[in-house]
Design a protein around this motif. Sequence first.
Motif, short mmCIF file in Angstrom:
data_model
loop_
_atom_site.label_atom_id
_atom_site.label_comp_id
_atom_site.label_asym_id
_atom_site.label_seq_id
_atom_site.Cartn_x
_atom_site.Cartn_y
_atom_site.Cartn_z
N ILE A 168 35.12 32.14 37.57
CA ILE A 168 36.49 31.62 37.57
C ILE A 168 37.28 32.29 36.46
O ILE A 168 36.93 32.18 35.28
CB ILE A 168 36.53 30.08 37.37
CG1 ILE A 168 35.70 29.38 38.46
CG2 ILE A 168 37.98 29.58 37.41
CD1 ILE A 168 35.60 27.88 38.26
N ASP A 169 38.33 33.00 36.86
CA ASP A 169 39.24 33.63 35.89
C ASP A 169 40.48 32.75 35.80
O ASP A 169 41.24 32.64 36.76
CB ASP A 169 39.59 35.04 36.38
CG ASP A 169 40.72 35.66 35.57
OD1 ASP A 169 40.97 35.21 34.44
OD2 ASP A 169 41.36 36.62 36.08
N ILE A 170 40.64 32.10 34.66
CA ILE A 170 41.81 31.23 34.47
C ILE A 170 42.88 32.06 33.78
O ILE A 170 42.91 32.14 32.55
CB ILE A 170 41.42 29.98 33.63
CG1 ILE A 170 40.18 29.30 34.24
CG2 ILE A 170 42.59 29.00 33.56
CD1 ILE A 170 39.56 28.24 33.35
N VAL A 209 41.73 48.25 28.96
CA VAL A 209 42.94 47.50 28.61
C VAL A 209 43.37 46.74 29.87
O VAL A 209 43.74 47.34 30.87
CB VAL A 209 44.06 48.43 28.11
CG1 VAL A 209 45.32 47.63 27.81
CG2 VAL A 209 43.61 49.20 26.87
N ASP A 210 43.25 45.42 29.82
CA ASP A 210 43.59 44.58 30.97
C ASP A 210 44.95 43.92 30.70
O ASP A 210 45.06 43.04 29.85
CB ASP A 210 42.50 43.52 31.17
CG ASP A 210 42.72 42.65 32.40
OD1 ASP A 210 43.89 42.25 32.65
OD2 ASP A 210 41.75 42.34 33.12
N ILE A 211 45.98 44.41 31.41
CA ILE A 211 47.32 43.86 31.20
C ILE A 211 47.56 42.76 32.22
O ILE A 211 47.70 43.02 33.42
CB ILE A 211 48.40 44.96 31.33
CG1 ILE A 211 48.08 46.12 30.38
CG2 ILE A 211 49.79 44.39 31.03
CD1 ILE A 211 49.04 47.28 30.48
N THR A 269 47.42 40.99 26.87
CA THR A 269 46.84 42.32 27.06
C THR A 269 45.51 42.28 26.34
O THR A 269 45.45 42.03 25.13
CB THR A 269 47.77 43.41 26.49
OG1 THR A 269 48.96 43.42 27.28
CG2 THR A 269 47.12 44.79 26.55
N GLU A 270 44.44 42.45 27.11
CA GLU A 270 43.09 42.30 26.57
C GLU A 270 42.45 43.67 26.38
O GLU A 270 42.58 44.53 27.25
CB GLU A 270 42.24 41.47 27.55
CG GLU A 270 42.81 40.07 27.77
CD GLU A 270 42.36 39.45 29.06
OE1 GLU A 270 41.95 40.17 29.99
OE2 GLU A 270 42.42 38.21 29.16
N ILE A 271 41.79 43.83 25.25
CA ILE A 271 41.22 45.14 24.91
C ILE A 271 39.72 45.00 24.67
O ILE A 271 39.29 44.09 23.97
CB ILE A 271 41.88 45.67 23.61
CG1 ILE A 271 43.41 45.71 23.76
CG2 ILE A 271 41.34 47.06 23.24
CD1 ILE A 271 44.14 45.86 22.43
N ALA A 307 40.01 42.22 38.41
CA ALA A 307 38.95 42.85 37.58
C ALA A 307 38.14 41.79 36.83
O ALA A 307 36.91 41.84 36.81
CB ALA A 307 39.58 43.84 36.61
N THR A 308 38.82 40.81 36.22
CA THR A 308 38.09 39.82 35.43
C THR A 308 37.20 38.96 36.32
O THR A 308 36.03 38.74 36.01
CB THR A 308 39.07 38.93 34.63
OG1 THR A 308 39.91 39.77 33.84
CG2 THR A 308 38.34 37.95 33.73
N ALA A 309 37.76 38.48 37.44
CA ALA A 309 36.99 37.60 38.33
C ALA A 309 35.75 38.32 38.87
O ALA A 309 34.65 37.75 38.90
CB ALA A 309 37.87 37.09 39.46
MG LIG Z 1 43.85 38.17 33.32
#
Ligand SMILES: [Mg+2]
Length: 410
Positions: free
Chosen positions: A10-12, A208-210, A215-217, A369-371
């Motif tokens: 689960i990607d919240i 880099v997930d925008i 924005t996650e690195i 991508a995260t899920a």
């Molecule tokens: Mg996200």
Amino acid sequence: MPKDNIVAGIDIGTTKVVAVVAEVMPEGRLNIIGLGETPSGGLRKGIIVDIENTARAIAGAVEQAERMSGCQVHSAFVGLTGPHIDSLNNRGVVAVTGEDGEISLEDVERVLQAARVIPLAAERRIIHVLPRQYIVDGYDGVMDPVGMCGSRLEVETQIVTAAGAAVQNIMKSVQRAGLAVDELVLNPLASAGAVLQQAERELGSVVVDIGGGTTEIALISQGSLWFASVLPIGSEHITSDLAVGLRTPIVQAEEIKKEYGCVPADAVPDNEAVEVPPVGGREKRRVSRKALATIIEPRVEEIFTLVRRELSSAHFQGLLPGGVILTGGGALLEGITGMAAEILAMPVRLGWPEGGSGLADMVAAPPYATAVGLVNYGARRLAHPQAAATRETGWENFWSRLKSWWRELF
Ligand SMILES: [Mg+2]
Ligand SMILES: Nc1ncnc2c1ncn2[C@@H]1O[C@H](COP(=O)(O)OP(=O)(O)OP(=O)(O)O)[C@@H](O)[C@H]1O
């Protein structure tokens, strides 16, 4: 831990909650069998601000995924994000105790315990303790020291911590949706597992997930995490810049961004125009695409300037020949990879998650991508149950079962 061969992730997210259900095939391959997605609304900049709303969104996404897969989901691997995330290096050192000088699981247990001792404020929680390499009598690069001979055992780890309150709010939201949490997983670590090629993981690269609000690195090298950070800025900021700049409602600004938004402004021809509905009015105005790009560009520049600053604060000494892999919904903005490459001075490509077979094509897009990474992570846990290692809970059991599973984390 998940039952049988089914895992759920689960990607919240700030804009949407995604639930993915997958079957883990005997050879470890993923077969995606369910997908659910609902708008979130209970988060700001990756942080839960409304538990009820978030729980409802989680329950909705999980229900859809259950219906599609025909499986009941009781627990899930859940993503964790937010600017409160911190990551730091720490070393542990112990003397090898065995009479024959052979390193045992207990020695590895003690050295990891030693590495885990960090000054931690009362409200912080350790989320992951990721061993990067072991050093035996000064010789580094050891991946699995058990059985080796030596007198001094060291470990280098990456420790990821989070604000306790944010962690509790995620746990509460998931539990209120009627599910248990198998494990919390740092979002960019999950995304990296879904979009990186083997060579990129080994050689060194940055994911880099925008997203909408963040924005996650994640900096990955030699197969493990070296640095992680979450910035409280994302693609929603571009939408609100457009809404203000064009004096149009947010919903229209969002559509215009996705359909016509692009960067850099000087690459856009002068003669292309877009119709923009005004706030409260009826008459649409025509605005040049170049004008849109002029509004968007400074925000994109800001995002990558901040990413560059974060990366320089990582004090990573090695090279990053794998370059930057951009993912998350915000990565779909036309021209963004070119701008990222210019500002970060590195090669940049778009990261599309690879989810194996089944309904993999449904999740083969940057916003997932995260899920996808979460079910990937869960599948590896299923294959290596002894790897229930990186979380705060379960340490007691973990120490006795630890193996050098961590190279397989991705
Ligand atoms: Mg996200
Ligand atoms: N084609 C597109 N062009 C530009 N932006 C896009 C496009 N598609 C999606 N986006 C943007 O991506 C953002 C959502 O990305 P994503 O789904 O990865 O976010 P999230 O995971 O919900 O949020 P976060 O990770 O910040 O918590 C939205 O702001 C959306 O406008």
